[in-house]
Structures are given as structure tokens and as C-alpha cells.
Design a protein around this motif. Structure first.
Motif: not given
Length: 325
Positions: A208-215
Motif C-alpha cells: 500500500a505504501e509503495a502503490r501510494g507513491l504512484l501518480p
């Protein structure tokens, strides 16, 4: 139809680790790796008992909230009813929170185990029938996981391409009709001589943290380049491994996630500068490199301290029921 009957004997299920994305194949590509979790399940008279050894033994729940148990419950529901009790023993070897598909492995193990302990589990009104293409299994696993890339590779083994299809062929749905998205996957055979090497760091990173960085949007040129590399990757992994360095180039997700895993990003850049095709495995922070058979050990030694480097086989079978011995 009457509720299902269950086998008295325990069953053992083995599920592989997986790496998703593989550079340009965001939420589509998956690769099954020769690192496995084993689960033994027995239907009991009552209650729920969960025993865990290995990865996650100190912090995973041992109740109905355990992801594998939740997957089993969903599968039993699809098969027509729940058993009176369950005994579950997990031998976990897939690292958690490292981008190697531990959650997909738990989900697939739970679904396969539920089907295996249910008498006639593959034939009950077609529920979870895997005789041909495991479509029903894939759809249930994707519903639980949220995306199909890891679960497709875990179920089918080898190199997989997964997608969703609303049945309209891109034409849209009729006015007022709700689209029904079906999950589909195909399995391809990786070329001989391709050796995965994984570099696992000590600290986890949540998906979730990694996916939250996607624009929300990316430049058109970056999307076009990544699409071209994804098409090339299929040829490279299955027939022409010498093209893997170019084919693993990505501008869709890895750069945006770099702030959450600077050491992984630096290792990928260093390996690629040395001519080694390297990518972030799934959402990270594990790094996956593709080595030639004779160079795999040298590549594994190149990371330095702070990494658990392992040369792995490719898994070509996927999730399966194994003998207890």
C-alpha cells in the motif's frame, strides 16, 4: 444441493513465491520462483487451530483473520459450506513484505487446500473447477488479493500474463448495464538458461505504501516506451534472453517508488550499469535480476552487505497438492 462432505485425511499444498511487474509489465506480468510455502490442512471436529513455523511465526495471527484462513473460508463458501473445524500447519519460507508474493501464496494455498479437502471439490456445480484453465480459482484469488499478477503466477507457474476483461471487446457496455469484469491469464514457458537471482533486504515495505507513491498520470512518452518494452519482454524472456536488459526498462512505476526504497533503487541501477537485467520485484523492496546460468553465482555476490542474495530456480508447476511425506 446438500452441503459438501470433507476428507478425513490431511492434505498438503505447496505454493511458490512470485515476482510481479518484472519491470515494464505493471500489474500484468508474473513469474513463479523456486521458493515455497507448505501448508497442511485437516478438517477437525470443531474449532480452528493454526500453527506457523518460519516466516511470520512471531507476528502472524492464528485466528480467523489469518489471510490463508480467510481464503479457505471464501473457497468453502463457493464450494457450498464450511467444515466443522480446521487444523492448519504452515511452513513459511517466502519473506513477508518484500515483494515476493507472500500474500498471493497464502491466498492460493488456502483456496487449493479448501478444494482438496472437499470431496468432489472440483466438480460441485463447476465451483472452483480447475480441470481446464483454473479460471474460477484465478477469479476468487484475484478478488481476495486485489490484482491478478502474483496470484496468476502462483497458481499456474512459469511466466504469466494476466488481465481483466469486461466482455465487450473494448466497445463498452450497454446503457444501464453494469460491466462484469472477468480475470484471465495465460502461461508462457521461460527460456532455458534464464536464472533468477533475488536480493532480499532486511526491512519490509508495504504494498500500500509503495502503490501510494504512484501518480495519477504519467507522460505519454513514458507510457509508450514502457508499452514497447513490455511487448519486447515477452519475446526476451521466452525466446531471446539476450534482449532482457533492454526489455526490462520501465518508466511507469519504479522511479516513482524510488524514495521508499533508495537502497533497492541504487542496486538496480548498479546491476544494470554492469549489464545485468535487474528490476524491483513487485512493489519491492526485493531486487530481481536475470542472470545467465554460468554467471548467476557471480551476480549473487555483487550486492554486498545488507542483502540476502539467492539464486533460485524457476517454478514451472504452480500451486499443487503434494504427498504428505
Amino acid at each position: 444441493m446438500a452441503g459438501p462432505a470433507f476428507r478425513a485425511a490431511p492434505v498438503r499444498v505447496r505454493v511458490p513465491a512470485t515476482s510481479a511487474n518484472l519491470g515494464p509489465g505493471f500489474d500484468t506480468f508474473g513469474l513463479a520462483l523456486g521458493l515455497y510455502d507448505d501448508v497442511v490442512v485437516r478438517v477437525a471436529e470443531s474449532g480452528l487451530h493454526v500453527d506457523i513455523a518460519g516466516e511470520g511465526a512471531d507476528n502472524l495471527p492464528r485466528d480467523e483473520s489469518h489471510l490463508l484462513v480467510r481464503a479457505m473460508r471464501s473457497a468453502f463458501e463457493a464450494l457450498g459450506g464450511q467444515p466443522r473445524g480446521l487444523e492448519v500447519v504452515c511452513a513459511n519460507r517466502i519473506p513477508h513484505g518484500r515483494g515476493l508474493g507472500s500474500s498471493a501464496a497464502a491466498i492460493c494455498a488456502g483456496i487449493i487446500a479448501a478444494r482438496a479437502v472437499t470431496i468432489g471439490g472440483a466438480e460441485r456445480s463447476g465451483a472452483l473447477d480447475t480441470a481446464h484453465d483454473r479460471t474460477a480459482l484465478l477469479e476468487l484469488a484475484t478478488e481476495l488479493e486485489g490484482h491478478p499478477d502474483n496470484v496468476a503466477a502462483c497458481l499456474l507457474g512459469g511466466f504469466t500474463l494476466a488481465w481483466t476483461d469486461d466482455g465487450t471487446g473494448g466497445a463498452g457496455t450497454a446503457p444501464g448495464a453494469a460491466p462484469v469484469a472477468a480475470v484471465r491469464a495465460i502461461r508462457l514457458e521461460p527460456a532455458e538458461g534464464v536464472v533468477p537471482v533475488v536480493f532480499v533486504p532486511g526491512n519490509p515495505l508495504s504494498t500500500a505504501e509503495a502503490r501510494g507513491l504512484l501518480p495519477r498520470t504519467v507522460p505519454h512518452a513514458d507510457a509508450a516506451l514502457t508499452a514497447a518494452r513490455a511487448a519486447l519482454f515477452v519475446e526476451a524472456l521466452t525466446r531471446r534472453p539476450e534482449l532482457l536488459l533492454t526489455a526490462t526498462e520501465d518508466r511507469l512505476h519504479q522511479d516513482y517508488r524510488a524514495p521508499a526504497m533508495p537502497e533497492s533503487t541504487e542496486l538496480v541501477a548498479r546491476l544494470r550499469a554492469d549489464g545485468v537485467p535487474a528490476v524491483i520485484s513487485g512493489a519491492g523492496p526485493t531486487v530481481l535480476a536475470f542472470a545467465e546460468d554460468g554467471a548467476a553465482e557471480k551476480v549473487a555476490r555483487s550486492a554486498g552487505d545488507g542483502w540476502a542474495a539467492n539464486r533460485l530456480d524457476l517454478d514451472r508447476e504452480g500451486a499443487s497438492v503434494k504427498p504428505l511425506a
